[in-house]
Design a protein around this motif. Structure first.
Motif, PDB file in Angstrom:
ATOM      1  N   ALA A 158       0.828  -1.198   0.000  1.00 35.90           N
ATOM      2  CA  ALA A 158       0.000   0.000   0.000  1.00 35.90           C
ATOM      3  C   ALA A 158       0.867   1.254   0.000  1.00 35.90           C
ATOM      4  CB  ALA A 158      -0.930  -0.020   1.216  1.00 35.90           C
ATOM      5  N   ALA A 159       0.199   2.417   0.157  1.00 36.22           N
ATOM      6  CA  ALA A 159       0.908   3.696   0.076  1.00 36.22           C
ATOM      7  C   ALA A 159       1.956   3.839   1.175  1.00 36.22           C
ATOM      8  CB  ALA A 159      -0.096   4.838   0.141  1.00 36.22           C
ATOM      9  N   THR A 160       1.566   3.644   2.420  1.00 33.88           N
ATOM     10  CA  THR A 160       2.497   3.725   3.546  1.00 33.88           C
ATOM     11  C   THR A 160       2.321   2.475   4.391  1.00 33.88           C
ATOM     12  OG1 THR A 160       2.351   6.142   3.582  1.00 33.88           O
ATOM     13  CG2 THR A 160       3.232   5.063   5.549  1.00 33.88           C
ATOM     14  N   VAL A 161       3.400   1.747   4.568  1.00 40.15           N
ATOM     15  CA  VAL A 161       3.347   0.475   5.286  1.00 40.15           C
ATOM     16  C   VAL A 161       4.432   0.468   6.355  1.00 40.15           C
ATOM     17  CG1 VAL A 161       3.453  -2.047   5.072  1.00 40.15           C
ATOM     18  CG2 VAL A 161       2.496  -0.691   3.219  1.00 40.15           C
ATOM     19  N   TYR A 162       4.088  -0.038   7.537  1.00 43.60           N
ATOM     20  CA  TYR A 162       5.042  -0.138   8.637  1.00 43.60           C
ATOM     21  C   TYR A 162       5.523  -1.581   8.794  1.00 43.60           C
ATOM     22  CZ  TYR A 162       3.690   4.524  10.300  1.00 43.60           C
ATOM     23  OH  TYR A 162       3.459   5.880  10.398  1.00 43.60           O
ATOM     24  N   ASN A 163       6.798  -1.708   9.183  1.00 43.69           N
ATOM     25  CA  ASN A 163       7.310  -3.008   9.602  1.00 43.69           C
ATOM     26  C   ASN A 163       6.910  -3.204  11.060  1.00 43.69           C
ATOM     27  OD1 ASN A 163       8.576  -2.857   7.121  1.00 43.69           O
ATOM     28  ND2 ASN A 163      10.563  -2.323   7.978  1.00 43.69           N
ATOM     29  N   VAL A 164       6.155  -4.246  11.338  1.00 38.32           N
ATOM     30  CA  VAL A 164       5.671  -4.495  12.693  1.00 38.32           C
ATOM     31  C   VAL A 164       6.138  -5.872  13.140  1.00 38.32           C
ATOM     32  CG1 VAL A 164       3.649  -4.712  14.187  1.00 38.32           C
ATOM     33  CG2 VAL A 164       3.652  -3.035  12.335  1.00 38.32           C
ATOM     34  N   PHE A 179       4.057  -6.673   7.510  1.00 42.27           N
ATOM     35  CA  PHE A 179       4.019  -5.353   6.870  1.00 42.27           C
ATOM     36  C   PHE A 179       2.561  -4.899   6.865  1.00 42.27           C
ATOM     37  CE2 PHE A 179       7.391  -7.928   4.915  1.00 42.27           C
ATOM     38  CZ  PHE A 179       8.495  -7.217   5.341  1.00 42.27           C
ATOM     39  N   VAL A 180       2.264  -3.876   7.670  1.00 42.82           N
ATOM     40  CA  VAL A 180       0.885  -3.479   7.926  1.00 42.82           C
ATOM     41  C   VAL A 180       0.675  -2.053   7.442  1.00 42.82           C
ATOM     42  CG1 VAL A 180      -0.916  -3.299   9.690  1.00 42.82           C
ATOM     43  CG2 VAL A 180       0.947  -4.942   9.983  1.00 42.82           C
ATOM     44  N   PRO A 181      -0.413  -1.767   6.709  1.00 44.60           N
ATOM     45  CA  PRO A 181      -0.688  -0.389   6.267  1.00 44.60           C
ATOM     46  C   PRO A 181      -0.824   0.562   7.456  1.00 44.60           C
ATOM     47  CG  PRO A 181      -2.083  -1.949   5.097  1.00 44.60           C
ATOM     48  CD  PRO A 181      -1.397  -2.718   6.164  1.00 44.60           C
ATOM     49  N   LYS A 182      -0.484   1.813   7.211  1.00 46.10           N
ATOM     50  CA  LYS A 182      -0.476   2.828   8.275  1.00 46.10           C
ATOM     51  C   LYS A 182      -1.845   2.962   8.925  1.00 46.10           C
ATOM     52  CE  LYS A 182       0.392   7.771   9.010  1.00 46.10           C
ATOM     53  NZ  LYS A 182       0.808   9.045   8.371  1.00 46.10           N
TER      54      LYS A 182
END
Length: 477
Positions: A158-164, A179-182
């Protein structure tokens, strides 16, 4: 009446006992853990202190914590020296030497990058506790942000994704990298320490309920959270500008304690990657030596007539032995011996199953045309709009392929930071996206929890891996 008094006395004794446990157990466990850490460090550092500098050599008693003090002083001194010109030159020369050693350079490079990212003041790695829907919508889990997804994974999601990093309970040192969307990441007003306590205790140690106000899930709350986040980012940005102007107008040198702390962290940054790399290499060599060396005949073992041992002798023997075995089994006599041995093993009930499984694994992985562990993929796991890294181990065959739709592949989903364990999943090939990163790069990314991120080769990124250093994240609440 007497029976009632007896029961009352028993209840009071039980309450006193439980109160005693409640008072003494936390203190005892804390002191025990602290003592174990101090003893562990002392046992490894105190023996290498020169006798003239070791107070235990002339005192009639030991000095608990001596090794810990020496370690803190040494790390601070190393950081001080590394900050100078000679230290930087020495580090560059050492890194160029390490870069020429095949396996050691990989371990050193990703270890250094992990420490640089985690210790960086601008890094948000493991500084944010979040709540995400895992493993399905409507089911929630606590995680830790390790960075903002960059490179190839970011381009495919997606547009902005965080490593969680989602830790396991009660051992938070293992878990899964997702990898989860913001918009699906809900920031909790918890410290990392509180988040770890919550995970380790299995939910028994719960922080203040007010800390969970940032985890609202309805649409209105999401919009409010986004607005608050934007305002917080603007306030933080304005605050940074004001601080920058103030620093420009009134430059101040850091205090003595601040300099010592910076030198200490610089010492960790210099020594930790080297120490971990050397320790892993030494443990491997010691393991092979301890297993192989005792089987070397005394006339052929140089350690029997030399006054010192030879580190790596077992490794050399193993390498030469494997080359010799491969050479001999390539001939007719060698193939005949292998066939005879396999027929013998095939008659043993349990051993034959174990041998056939192990042999098939190695044949599949090592043969040149095999695709097992040759491809890194990105796939949605454990739900839609949430991604994970996996490794294709081969096509699904037999009953599994018959019962699953489409063209199905076997996928190994590794855990973090130990990629030797995980889950075997069967996915339609059309739901997997093959990445251009190598297996080594994929393993580094999994082991580091997303801190070490390889470049996106399809868009012409630089050859060097880039750090997933996120922008400052505003906590919503």
């Amino acid at each position: 009446m007497a029976e009632s008094n007896k029961n009352g006395a028993t209840a009071r004794l039980r309450n006193y006992f439980l109160a005693g446990v409640l008072i003494t157990a936390p203190i005892s466990i804390t002191f025990w853990l602290t003592w174990r850490v101090i003893t562990f460090i002392d046992d490894r550092i105190t023996p290498i202190i020169p006798p003239q500098w070791n107070p235990e050599s002339y005192l009639p008693f030991g000095v608990p914590g001596l090794g810990l003090i020496v370690a803190l002083v040494a790390l601070t001194l190393i950081g001080f020296l590394a900050a100078g010109y000679l230290g930087r030159v020495t580090m560059r020369i050492g890194e160029r030497i390490v870069a020429r050693v095949p396996v050691i350079r990989s371990v050193y490079s990703w270890t250094k990058q992990v420490f640089e990212t985690v210790l960086s003041q601008s890094s948000a790695a493991f500084r944010e506790v979040v709540l995400i829907e895992y493993p399905r919508p409507g089911c929630w889990a606590v995680g830790f942000i390790t960075g903002t997804t960059v490179g190839e994974v970011q381009r495919l999601t997606a547009a902005t994704v965080y490593n969680v990093f989602v830790p396991a309970t009660p051992n938070p040192t293992t878990g899964f990298l997702l990898f989860v969307p913001k918009e699906d990441v809900h920031h909790l007003d918890l410290t990392v320490e509180e988040g770890i306590k919550l995970v380790i205790s299995g939910g028994i140690v719960v922080p203040d309920q007010a800390n969970f106000e940032g985890a609202e899930v309805d649409a209105a709350a999401k919009a409010q959270v986004a607005a608050q986040s934007d305002r917080a980012e603007n306030v933080e940005g304005n605050g940074r500008k004001r601080r920058r102007r103030k620093q420009t107008q009134e430059p101040r040198s850091p205090g003595f304690i601040t300099r010592l702390r910076n030198y200490f962290f610089a010492g960790i940054l210099v020594t930790a990657p080297i120490a971990i790399t050397v320790w892993l290499a030494w443990e491997f060599v010691a393991f092979v030596d301890g297993t192989v060396t005792p089987y070397i005949p005394a006339p052929w073992n140089p350690e029997t007539y030399l006054p010192f041992s030879i580190p790596g002798l077992g490794v050399v023997i193993v390498v030469l032995g494997l080359i010799m075995i491969g050479f001999l089994t390539a001939g007719f006599v060698g193939r005949s011996l292998v066939s005879a041995s396999e027929r013998l093993l095939a008659r043993m009930p349990v051993i034959r199953s174990l041998y056939s499984a192990v042999k098939q694994i190695f044949e599949t992985v090592l043969k040149e045309q095999s695709r097992a562990f040759r491809e890194v993929i990105l796939f949605e796991y454990p739900r839609k709009n949430c991604w994970a890294l996996g490794f294709i181990t081969g096509p699904a065959e037999g009953g599994i392929q018959e019962l699953t739709p489409d063209d199905t592949v076997n996928v190994f989903l590794p855990t973090t930071p130990n990629p030797t364990s995980g889950f075997l999943l069967f996915l339609p090939r059309r739901e997997t996206q093959i990445l251009s990163m190598t297996v080594e790069e994929g393993i580094k990314m999994v082991v580091s929890g997303g801190i070490v991120t390889p470049p996106d080769r399809e868009v012409g990124d630089a050859a060097e891996p880039e750090e997933s250093t996120p922008a400052p994240l505003a906590k919503s609440g």
